[in-house]
Design a protein around this motif. Sequence first.
Motif, PDB file in Angstrom:
ATOM      1  N   GLN A  11     -91.270 -38.616 -65.755  1.00  0.00           N
ATOM      2  CA  GLN A  11     -91.195 -40.063 -65.770  1.00  0.00           C
ATOM      3  C   GLN A  11     -89.763 -40.552 -65.669  1.00  0.00           C
ATOM      4  OE1 GLN A  11     -94.690 -40.398 -65.105  1.00  0.00           O
ATOM      5  NE2 GLN A  11     -93.880 -42.386 -65.716  1.00  0.00           N
ATOM      6  N   LYS A  56     -88.685 -40.796 -62.104  1.00  0.00           N
ATOM      7  CA  LYS A  56     -89.299 -41.929 -61.419  1.00  0.00           C
ATOM      8  C   LYS A  56     -88.594 -43.239 -61.771  1.00  0.00           C
ATOM      9  CE  LYS A  56     -93.888 -39.868 -61.033  1.00  0.00           C
ATOM     10  NZ  LYS A  56     -95.318 -39.967 -61.404  1.00  0.00           N
ATOM     11  N   TYR A  57     -88.279 -43.425 -63.051  1.00  0.00           N
ATOM     12  CA  TYR A  57     -87.595 -44.648 -63.460  1.00  0.00           C
ATOM     13  C   TYR A  57     -86.154 -44.659 -62.927  1.00  0.00           C
ATOM     14  CZ  TYR A  57     -91.472 -44.732 -66.811  1.00  0.00           C
ATOM     15  OH  TYR A  57     -92.713 -44.720 -67.395  1.00  0.00           O
ATOM     16  N   ASP A  84     -86.089 -45.708 -59.250  1.00  0.00           N
ATOM     17  CA  ASP A  84     -86.705 -47.004 -58.952  1.00  0.00           C
ATOM     18  C   ASP A  84     -85.616 -48.075 -58.903  1.00  0.00           C
ATOM     19  OD1 ASP A  84     -88.134 -49.372 -58.852  1.00  0.00           O
ATOM     20  OD2 ASP A  84     -89.739 -48.622 -60.143  1.00  0.00           O
ATOM     21  N   ILE A 132     -85.627 -50.916 -61.492  1.00  0.00           N
ATOM     22  CA  ILE A 132     -85.299 -50.628 -62.884  1.00  0.00           C
ATOM     23  C   ILE A 132     -83.789 -50.417 -62.977  1.00  0.00           C
ATOM     24  CG2 ILE A 132     -85.628 -49.019 -64.802  1.00  0.00           C
ATOM     25  CD1 ILE A 132     -88.405 -48.438 -63.724  1.00  0.00           C
ATOM     26  N   ALA A 139     -86.683 -49.638 -68.180  1.00  0.00           N
ATOM     27  CA  ALA A 139     -87.453 -48.392 -68.170  1.00  0.00           C
ATOM     28  C   ALA A 139     -88.411 -48.341 -69.355  1.00  0.00           C
ATOM     29  CB  ALA A 139     -86.509 -47.199 -68.198  1.00  0.00           C
ATOM     30  N   GLU A 165     -91.369 -50.465 -68.556  1.00  0.00           N
ATOM     31  CA  GLU A 165     -92.203 -49.786 -67.559  1.00  0.00           C
ATOM     32  C   GLU A 165     -92.957 -48.619 -68.188  1.00  0.00           C
ATOM     33  OE1 GLU A 165     -93.908 -49.619 -63.874  1.00  0.00           O
ATOM     34  OE2 GLU A 165     -92.463 -51.101 -64.618  1.00  0.00           O
ATOM     35  N   HIS A 166     -92.303 -47.954 -69.120  1.00  0.00           N
ATOM     36  CA  HIS A 166     -92.936 -46.812 -69.776  1.00  0.00           C
ATOM     37  C   HIS A 166     -94.096 -47.263 -70.659  1.00  0.00           C
ATOM     38  CE1 HIS A 166     -93.046 -42.598 -70.713  1.00  0.00           C
ATOM     39  NE2 HIS A 166     -93.031 -42.832 -72.014  1.00  0.00           N
TER      40      HIS A 166
END
Length: 347
Positions: free
Chosen positions: A214, A217-218, A221, A224, A230, A233-234
């Motif tokens: 994860q 991915k953050y 992005d 973010i 983050a 989003e998490h």
Amino acid sequence: MAKHRIEKLLEKQNGRLTDRCGLVEDVLADAVISDDGVVETPVRLKVRTGDWLDHWWLGRIITDFDGMVWHKETLVLDWNHDANEEIGVIETRDHSKGDLYCDAKFISRDKSDRAAKIVDLARHQMPYEVSMTWGNPQNGKMEFEDLGKNDTAKVNGKTVHGPGTIIRKWGMYGAAVCPHGVDSSTTTTILDSERPKPMEKDLQKFIDAFGQDQAVKYFVDAEITSFEDAEKEHEKFLVAQQKEQLATLVADQEKAQNEIKALTEDRDKLKSEYEKLKTEFDKIKDAEKAWLEDKKKLESEVTSYKAALPGVVVSDNKKDSSDRKDSHSKTGAKGTFRDALKGFFGA
């Protein structure tokens, strides 16, 4: 036509990137030594995976190997992207199994040069990495296919699911052998001033907080731009994950209930068949009991007949006329057993 976002990013690097994403997979044993002492050692390089990459700068990408354009017929293999330290040549490529493999050879003129050292250490399990140089084709433009969240496409012999960008056409310029493992913060030669805003974040802090998958991915992005973003989003990710897990549990529960129902129906069916068989068996037992009673009664009657008719032999087996005649002659009785019965009953 507007430029793709990846094209815009690559323009900052003159259209090329170096990505450390492969392995020196196998240094072969059959080295060739020429008359002038040059040693050529074959090597197998896994240059790039054929699956999605969460690229630290370009986002989620996959490179289509069918659209790969080689800069030259053979490519240079160097040490750690040092243009002044060539160590070999890349000769062929193969992606029939989904990943990009290249056959190359290390070229050594002295036992103490870089190529000889790499061959020696690689044979002793030194885990060298491979970094490829790629970007815009020499003649032409890169081609892209953007996939949405629910989109699918065919690439490298398999179906892939979005979201992400498929790089359908791209240029391959060469590769380098590198001494260290993959490090997402040092996979390119981009200067600090040219790095996009996400690189200002502390990757290790992201990994500690969200886990490696994860965090990457953050980290890539573009929307973010802070740790707080983050975290938000998490939270969404965890909620979605919990919903998915709940849906899986519900589906598993329904499956178990259906299996229990089917087993119950099978049990009831077997129970019904058992009851039918038991009823039939009881009927047979009753019939056998009645038969035994009839047999016993008949035997009792026969015994009574024997007692009432002295001198008459009653046999259970059929015999021919000569046997009966002999029997009568031995007992002294005259006539047949039927005649005796007639006399007994007065008929």
